[in-house]
Design an enzyme around this catalytic site. Structure first.
Site, PDB file in Angstrom:
ATOM      1  N   PHE A 134      13.291   9.472  29.237  1.00  0.00           N
ATOM      2  CA  PHE A 134      14.711   8.346  29.265  1.00  0.00           C
ATOM      3  C   PHE A 134      15.526   8.808  28.234  1.00  0.00           C
ATOM      4  O   PHE A 134      15.266   9.134  26.753  1.00  0.00           O
ATOM      5  CB  PHE A 134      13.038   7.307  29.199  1.00  0.00           C
ATOM      6  CG  PHE A 134      14.209   5.799  29.451  1.00  0.00           C
ATOM      7  CD1 PHE A 134      15.411   5.759  30.559  1.00  0.00           C
ATOM      8  CD2 PHE A 134      15.074   4.912  28.678  1.00  0.00           C
ATOM      9  CE1 PHE A 134      15.943   4.808  30.340  1.00  0.00           C
ATOM     10  CE2 PHE A 134      15.617   4.248  28.336  1.00  0.00           C
ATOM     11  CZ  PHE A 134      16.200   3.399  29.243  1.00  0.00           C
ATOM     12  N   ASP A 162      15.541  13.201  20.813  1.00  0.00           N
ATOM     13  CA  ASP A 162      15.570  11.506  21.119  1.00  0.00           C
ATOM     14  C   ASP A 162      14.259  10.550  20.283  1.00  0.00           C
ATOM     15  O   ASP A 162      13.645  11.135  20.631  1.00  0.00           O
ATOM     16  CB  ASP A 162      15.837  11.104  22.261  1.00  0.00           C
ATOM     17  CG  ASP A 162      16.245   9.683  23.198  1.00  0.00           C
ATOM     18  OD1 ASP A 162      15.792   9.078  21.494  1.00  0.00           O
ATOM     19  OD2 ASP A 162      16.584   9.324  23.595  1.00  0.00           O
ATOM     20  N   LYS A 219      15.276   1.253  18.334  1.00  0.00           N
ATOM     21  CA  LYS A 219      14.863   0.384  18.260  1.00  0.00           C
ATOM     22  C   LYS A 219      13.474   0.091  17.074  1.00  0.00           C
ATOM     23  O   LYS A 219      14.721  -0.954  16.750  1.00  0.00           O
ATOM     24  CB  LYS A 219      13.149   0.936  19.176  1.00  0.00           C
ATOM     25  CG  LYS A 219      13.526   0.556  20.962  1.00  0.00           C
ATOM     26  CD  LYS A 219      12.595   1.607  21.830  1.00  0.00           C
ATOM     27  CE  LYS A 219      12.969   1.001  23.250  1.00  0.00           C
ATOM     28  NZ  LYS A 219      13.429   2.422  24.162  1.00  0.00           N
TER      29      LYS A 219
HETATM   30  C1  LIG Z   1      14.844   2.452  24.706  1.00  0.00           C
HETATM   31  C2  LIG Z   1      15.244   4.399  24.463  1.00  0.00           C
HETATM   32  C3  LIG Z   1      16.430   4.561  24.788  1.00  0.00           C
HETATM   33  C4  LIG Z   1      17.539   3.420  24.896  1.00  0.00           C
HETATM   34  O1  LIG Z   1      17.993   2.534  23.693  1.00  0.00           O
HETATM   35  P1  LIG Z   1      18.671   1.402  24.300  1.00  0.00           P
HETATM   36  O2  LIG Z   1      18.345   0.856  23.300  1.00  0.00           O
HETATM   37  O3  LIG Z   1      17.852   0.445  25.019  1.00  0.00           O
HETATM   38  O4  LIG Z   1      19.908   1.962  24.626  1.00  0.00           O
HETATM   39  C5  LIG Z   1      16.326   5.815  24.398  1.00  0.00           C
HETATM   40  N1  LIG Z   1      15.708   6.860  24.445  1.00  0.00           N
HETATM   41  C6  LIG Z   1      14.246   6.741  24.233  1.00  0.00           C
HETATM   42  C7  LIG Z   1      13.513   7.107  23.837  1.00  0.00           C
HETATM   43  C8  LIG Z   1      14.528   4.530  24.777  1.00  0.00           C
HETATM   44  O5  LIG Z   1      12.420   4.653  24.161  1.00  0.00           O
END
Ligand SMILES: *Cc1c(COP(=O)(O)O)cnc(C)c1O
Length: 402
Positions: free
Chosen positions: A133, A218, A247
Site C-alpha cells: 500500500f 516507504d 502518519k
Molecule cells: C497510510 C500509508 C500511505 C498513505 O498515506 P496517506 O497519508 O494516507 O496519503 C502510504 N504508505 C503506507 C505504507 C501507509 O501506511
C-alpha cells in the site's frame, strides 16, 4: 441520527459507525453520546503521542500566534529545523515536506524517474510488491499491489512491476534496462502487518547496489518510532536512497516528508512543490513531536511496551486457537482461525474499544506510542470479551469455519 442523515452531505467513501467523535485525550476518544472508547487505531497510526497531547497543542498555539504560511517559496524556521533533525536521524541528506503520505510517495516516484533520466538512460520502471500500500493518487495506486486496484480507474499509470513480498531473488530476476528503483514497505502495514524474512532489506540493498538502482523505503506507517526503531529499515543496518514518512510524523496533524541521499536528491527548480508544503504550522508540530519520539529512551519504551503487547496477544491467541500473532514495536496483528474479524471489531466497538480489521481474518493494533501497560491489559480484556461473546452467539464451530 441515522446513518443516512449523517452521510447526506459527505461522499460515501467507507462504512462508519453511527456516532460522531467529539473529543480525544491520550488513549481515549469520546463520541457525541458521551461514550468513551479505548483507541488502538489512533487516527491510523497517526497520533504517536495519543489524542491532543500537550506537546502538539502547545506547538499549534505558539506557532499559530507567530506565522502560519509565508509561502512555499520562502524559508521558515520550523521547516529548516525539522529538515535538519530528520536528516540527522536518518542519515539522508535532504528533505522535501508535503501534506500526506501519498504525496510523499508520489514525490519519491517523481524523484526516481528524474534520477533515471539523468543517470540510467531514461529508465523509469519501479519494482514494487504485491499487496503493498503506497497511497491513493493514480501513480501511488499503480505502485500499490492491492488486489483489484489495477482495474479501478483505468488506464492505470504504467511503470510498475509487481513481485511477491519477501523474496529478494525474484526482484533481481525482473530487473531490466528500464528499471530505476525498488520501492518497498519494511513491514506491509495495510496488507496486515506482514513482516518479511530477516535479511530481506539487506538483500534488496545489495541487489540495488549491484544494479545501480535506487532503494525506496516507504516508512509512512513503520517510521517515527512505531516499530521500536526510529525507522524500521534501521533494524537491518541498511541505508536507503529515498525514504517516505507520514502518519506519526505529525502526531495528528497532516504532514509528510520525502528524504533522499545526496546521490538521489536531484530535483531542479520547478519540478516539485505545493502550496502548503513545509508550512510552519505543520512543521512546528512535527518538530515538537519528533523531538519526543526520536529520543532513544522513548524508542526503547516503544520496544518494551510492544514486547508486552505481543506477549499478551500470544496468551490470548493460545486461549482462542488463533493461529498467529505478528508485530514489531507497537504495530501488531492477531490472525483469527476464521473470517470474522469485522464481527470482532464491531463487538469491540460496542464494548468501547477501537481496533482495525484489515483482512477478513485479521485484527490490527496501532496504539499511541506512549500507551500504558494498563491500557494494553484493557485491550486484551475487551478483545477476549468480544471473542467470548461471538463464541456464545455463534458457537465455536461456526467461528472456526472459513
Ligand atoms: C497510510 C500509508 C500511505 C498513505 O498515506 P496517506 O497519508 O494516507 O496519503 C502510504 N504508505 C503506507 C505504507 C501507509 O501506511
Amino acid at each position: 441520527m441515522s446513518n443516512q442523515i449523517l452521510n447526506h452531505f459527505l461522499m460515501p467513501i467507507t462504512r462508519r459507525p453511527e456516532v460522531i467523535m467529539v473529543k480525544g485525550e491520550g488513549s481515549y476518544l469520546w463520541d457525541n453520546n458521551g461514550r468513551r472508547y479505548l483507541d488502538f487505531i489512533q487516527g491510523w497510526a497517526v497520533n504517536s503521542l495519543g489524542h491532543c497531547p500537550e506537546v502538539v497543542r502547545r506547538a499549534i498555539v505558539e506557532q499559530s500566534a507567530r506565522l502560519l504560511t509565508p509561502s512555499p517559496a520562502l524559508y521558515n524556521e520550523p521547516e529548516l529545523e525539522l529538515a535538519e533533525l530528520l536528516s540527522r536521524a536518518s542519515g539522508l541528506a535532504q528533505v522535501f515536506f508535503c501534506n500526506c503520505g501519498t504525496e510523499a510517495n508520489e514525490s519519491a516516484i517523481k524523484l526516481a524517474r528524474k534520477w533515471g533520466r539523468l543517470h540510467r538512460n531514461d529508465a523509469y520502471e519501479i519494482i514494487t510488491a504485491q499487496n503493498a500500500f503506497h497511497g491513493r493518487t493514480l501513480a501511488s495506486m499503480a505502485a500499490s499491489g492491492k488486489p483489484g486496484w489495477e482495474s479501478l480507474f483505468p488506464p492505470p499509470m504504467p511503470g510498475f512491476i509487481k513481485v511477491p513480498f519477501g523474496n529478494a531473488e525474484v526482484v533481481e530476476s525482473v530487473i531490466t534496462a528500464k528499471t530505476v528503483a525498488v520501492m518497498i514497505e519494511p513491514i506491509q502495514g495495510e496488507a496486515g502487518v506482514v513482516i518479511p524474512p530477516d535479511g530481506y532489506l539487506q538483500r534488496l540493498r545489495q541487489i540495488t547496489k549491484r544494479h545501480d538502482l535506487l532503494l525506496i523505503v516507504d516508512e509512512i506507517q513503520t517510521g517515527m518510532g512505531r516499530t521500536g526503531a526510529a525507522f524500521c529499515h534501521q533494524f537491518e543496518g541498511i541505508q536507503a536512497d529515498i525514504m517516505t514518512l507520514g502518519k506519526g510524523l505529525g502526531g495528528g496533524v497532516p504532514i509528510a516528508a520525502m528524504l533522499a541521499s545526496e546521490k538521489a536528491s536531484c530535483f531542479s527548480y520547478g519540478e516539485q512543490g505545493g502550496t502548503y508544503n513545509g508550512n510552519p504550522l505543520m512543521t512546528a508540530v512535527a518538530l515538537a513531536v519528533s523531538r519526543v519520539v526520536l529520543q532513544p529512551d522513548f524508542i526503547a519504551r516503544v520496544g518494551s511496551t510492544g514486547r508486552y503487547l505481543l506477549e499478551r496477544l500470544k496468551q490470548l491467541a493460545n486461549r482462542h486457537e488463533c493461529p498467529e500473532i505478528r508485530g514489531r514495536g507497537l504495530l501488531a496483528a492477531l490472525r483469527l482461525p476464521g473470517e470474522y474479524a469485522e464481527e470482532v471489531r464491531d463487538r469491540c466497538f460496542e464494548h468501547g474499544l477501537l481496533i482495525n480489521a484489515p483482512r477478513p481474518n485479521l485484527l490490527r493494533f496501532m496504539p499511541a506510542l506512549n500507551v500504558t501497560i494498563q491500557e494494553v491489559d484493557k485491550l486484551i480484556e475487551i478483545v477476549e470479551e468480544s471473542l467470548n461473546d461471538l463464541a456464545r452467539f455463534k458457537g465455536p464451530i461456526a467461528l472456526s469455519q472459513k
